[in-house]
Design an enzyme around this catalytic site. Structure first.
Site, short mmCIF file in Angstrom:
data_model
loop_
_atom_site.label_atom_id
_atom_site.label_comp_id
_atom_site.label_asym_id
_atom_site.label_seq_id
_atom_site.Cartn_x
_atom_site.Cartn_y
_atom_site.Cartn_z
N ASP A 1 25.24 51.91 70.82
CA ASP A 1 26.43 51.08 71.04
C ASP A 1 26.46 50.42 72.42
OD1 ASP A 1 28.85 49.86 70.78
OD2 ASP A 1 30.06 51.67 70.83
N GLU B 1 33.87 53.17 61.71
CA GLU B 1 34.95 53.62 62.59
C GLU B 1 36.32 53.48 61.93
OE1 GLU B 1 34.24 51.42 66.30
OE2 GLU B 1 32.97 53.08 66.97
N GLU C 1 32.07 46.37 78.34
CA GLU C 1 32.71 47.63 77.94
C GLU C 1 32.06 48.83 78.62
OE1 GLU C 1 32.61 48.39 73.72
OE2 GLU C 1 33.41 50.42 73.96
C1 GCV Z 1 35.66 46.59 67.98
C2 GCV Z 1 32.60 50.36 70.02
C3 GCV Z 1 33.83 49.95 70.78
C4 GCV Z 1 34.95 49.53 69.84
C5 GCV Z 1 34.43 48.42 68.92
C6 GCV Z 1 33.22 48.95 68.18
C7 GCV Z 1 32.60 47.89 67.28
O1 GCV Z 1 32.81 51.55 69.35
O2 GCV Z 1 34.24 50.98 71.60
O3 GCV Z 1 36.04 49.09 70.61
O4 GCV Z 1 35.42 47.98 68.05
O5 GCV Z 1 32.25 49.36 69.10
O6 GCV Z 1 31.67 47.26 67.74
O7 GCV Z 1 33.04 47.71 66.16
#
Ligand code: GCV
Length: 689
Positions: free
Chosen positions: A340, A267, A368
């Site tokens: 995820d 990411e 989340e």
């Molecule tokens: C810390 C998902 C979440 C992100 C998070 C990522 C990860 O994509 O939306 O906020 O980033 O996972 O676990 O690295």
């Protein structure tokens, strides 16, 4: 007569001072009811805490003599312990402290205390805080960070800070958590500046007597970002030198520092691949720097490229070829599911597959994708489902739990991590019931074969039965009433709550159909031009007039092939694929006949409706228990449940009205009609209420 008794009970509870209660005391609210004589030959800050806890919280027979013995016992592992009615024995002081918490928990919950050894499933049991240095928390729903803040006093350590960190440490120690990563995996390079390391040292000093080590998330490009180097290439000698010096600086201040957590080439985060190197090159370079002091690297496998392909396959494809190439102080940290932290995913196929590398599960305690701190969702059942999943890597019995705790393969280090749901809110977690998830994570990290039912009962008793005012007055017959009227319905509610969320959000294996960014409400329609396809819900649900679901069979993306037989065939074959994962693995026509005899479309409608009905039932359960709970927690939970219920209704209407455009079939007539228009739901995009 019975009616009279019930009236009496209700009046009794109503007459108790069910005072306002902000929830700050978590599951640690009991006060002692007698005196205990403690015999302990050793002294240390950890043992002092153990003794203090016993004196403050003793509920056994008054006048009992309890001996605390620190002496080696080969049957006791690491910080495990042996309990008997008159003695706690352990190899370490920390083992004694854990034994004390276990004994006190048993006294409070009425569980038997007999001679028994308790050993931890994982050597390292960590919280991961996604806290930023400015005090904000990524995916945090309980206020700002307890460790970091912005402003001119951001580096000053106040008495209040220390008090809060101590309470945090105590809560963690009471459930066996022994490590914490203080900052976000999307790490700021400033984490490794001297002034921030100094603040981390202050935290470490407070946490140490409770047996909690600190770890830091680090940004891979720190050498160039804060070290003035031209590169962060892991094979460059200057870079290696920089990391070695940084690690030395940390250990000078924090001698028991645990190690680094790294999100690399994921990411948008930098990583070794930016320099043509592998994950192993990057992780090993850091591992070598940490090794002399006993530190470890937790290297995350949460990776997926922009170049397309099935996102669910990518971590496995990238990491399996590296099996055996990591140093022994590297642990690959793998999210429970291959995508995820969705409300339901099959386990990541990396578990059990990497045989020459230590692998640790990463769970998400913060909600989340499960309603933030608004929805009541007890995650223990989800984690139990995950841990007990059969990988078949070494035949039957090779569950994820056993593949990661060293029972199936020897691992130099074993560990498990949970992304924390803790913030500055008075009740720590935003929702009183979200505390149960922190509790459950710790309990499962200690013993990965505990049942959610046991965890639920413990947590409810410790959190609600023991308010100082009422517990002492509740004698047996009243306790029986409490069991019946509070414990039983609340237990049932929380054990059902995750399945309810799956039902009203994404049943039958649907996944990632959330509104973007906030990941709170539904957004199955969201797919603006130019956005990465694997960030849009239609990529995951694949709905069209022919059907719905992601084809991961051998003729689709072939993600099934990453699972060990017989799972590969089981998931691949429609006849054997569990319906809970149906649309995860298969793209099916709307009129596909389900086991229930209904069409897929009708079944989807039923599940969304069942989810909503379940939340309505939770509201009823909660309203009915009012006499047994303090007013503040009652009202706060009641209000959250109202929100959850209206959200569940929006989820149901949004998903059914959206998918109906493709199925072109009516919602079964016996199901309640939608009350929202799709246009309206798209417009409000269910921004957080
Ligand atoms: C810390 C998902 C979440 C992100 C998070 C990522 C990860 O994509 O939306 O906020 O980033 O996972 O676990 O690295």
């Amino acid at each position: 007569m019975r009616n009279c008794f019930i009236c009496f009970i209700i009046l009794f509870f109503a007459s108790l001072n069910l005072h306002a209660e902000d929830g700050h005391d978590l599951w640690l609210r009991t006060k002692s009811t007698g005196i205990v004589d403690i015999v302990c030959e050793k002294s240390s800050s950890t043992l002092n805490i153990a003794i203090q806890e016993l004196k403050q919280c003793w509920r056994g027979e008054s006048g009992t003599t309890l001996t605390l013995t620190v002496k080696p016992n080969i049957l006791i592992v690491d910080d495990g312990f042996k309990i008997s009615p008159g003695e706690i024995q352990a190899n370490t002081d920390l083992g004694i402290l854990y034994g004390v918490y276990e004994l006190l928990r048993r006294q409070q919950t009425g569980e038997q205390i007999k001679e028994e050894i308790f050993n931890p499933s994982y050597e390292r049991r960590l919280l991961n805080h996604w806290d930023n240095l400015d005090g904000s928390i990524e995916r945090g729903y309980a206020g700002l960070s307890i460790f970091w803040r912005k402003g001119k006093d951001s580096l000053i350590v106040t008495g209040e800070d220390k008090k809060l960190w101590e309470e945090y440490a105590r809560a963690n120690a009471s459930i066996g958590i022994n490590g914490t990563v203080l900052n976000n995996v999307n790490a700021s390079p400033n984490m490794l500046t001297s002034e921030i390391i100094n603040r981390a040292k202050e935290v470490a000093d407070v946490l140490r007597p409770f047996g909690i080590k600190i770890y830091l998330s680090v940004k891979f490009s720190s050498p160039s970002l804060i070290g003035g180097l031209k590169t962060s290439d892991p094979l460059n000698p200057e870079v290696t030198k920089w990391w070695n010096a940084k690690v030395k600086e940390i250990y000078n201040l924090i001698p028991d520092f645990g190690g680094f957590l790294v999100k690399a080439n994921s990411e948008g985060q930098p990583g070794p691949q930016d320099f043509g190197r592998t994950h192993a090159d990057g992780a090993n370079m850091m591992a070598d720097a940490l090794k002399p002091n006993g530190g470890i690297v937790m290297w995350r496998a949460f990776v997926y490229e922009t170049s397309g392909g099935d996102r669910a396959k990518q971590a496995y494809s990238e990491f399996m070829p590296l099996d055996g190439q990591f140093r022994d102080n590297v642990i690959i940290q793998v999210k429970n599911g291959p995508v995820d932290f969705q409300p339901r995913e099959p386990f990541s196929p990396l578990f059990g597959a990497m045989k020459k590398t230590s692998v640790m599960p990463e769970l998400q305690i913060t909600q989340e994708y499960l309603g933030h701190s608004i929805h009541l969702v007890f995650l223990s059942t989800m984690w139990e489902e995950f841990l007990q999943s059969e990988t078949y890597q070494q035949g039957k019995g090779s569950t994820v739990a056993r593949c990661t705790d060293g029972s199936v393969y020897p691992q130099k280090y074993t560990a498990i991590a949970g992304v924390s749901n803790i913030g500055l809110d008075a009740n720590w977690c935003g929702h009183h019931f979200a505390q149960a998830n922190w509790y459950a994570f710790g309990r499962l990290a200690w013993n990965n074969s505990l049942s959610s039912e046991q965890i639920a009962v413990e947590w409810i008793k410790l959190t609600f039965c023991q308010t100082a005012e009422n517990f002492d007055k509740i004698k047996d017959p009243l306790l029986v009433e409490w069991d019946l009227n509070f414990l039983k319905p609340v237990k049932q509610m929380i054990l059902e709550s995750r399945e309810a969320a799956v039902n009203y959000m994404m049943p039958l294996g649907l996944h990632h159909i959330f509104a973007p960014d906030h990941h709170y409400g539904p957004g199955p329609w969201w797919a603006p031009k130019g956005v990465r396809k694997d960030w849009t819900p239609p990529y995951y649900h694949q709905a069209d007039t022919n059907g719905i679901g992601f084809d991961r069979t051998q003729t689709g993306s072939n993600a099934v092939s990453q699972y060990h037989e017989p799972l590969n065939s089981k998931f691949n074959d429609l006849k054997t694929c569990p319906e809970i994962y149906l649309l995860w693995f298969h793209h099916l026509p709307w009129n596909y006949k389900m086991k229930s005899g209904r069409s897929l479309w009708d079944e989807l409608c039923y599940y969304y409706d069942i989810g909503l009905q379940q939340v309505r039932q939770f509201q009823k359960v909660w309203d009915k228990i009012q006499p047994y709970v303090d007013s503040q927690r009652f009202v706060e939970v009641q209000s959250k449940l109202r929100n959850q219920c209206s959200n569940a209704h929006e989820w149901k209407d949004a998903c059914l009205l959206y998918f109906q455009q493709f199925s072109r079939q009516p919602i079964p007539y016996e199901i309640e009609r939608p009350v929202h228009d799709l246009e309206y739901l798209i417009e409000i995009d269910m921004k957080r209420h």
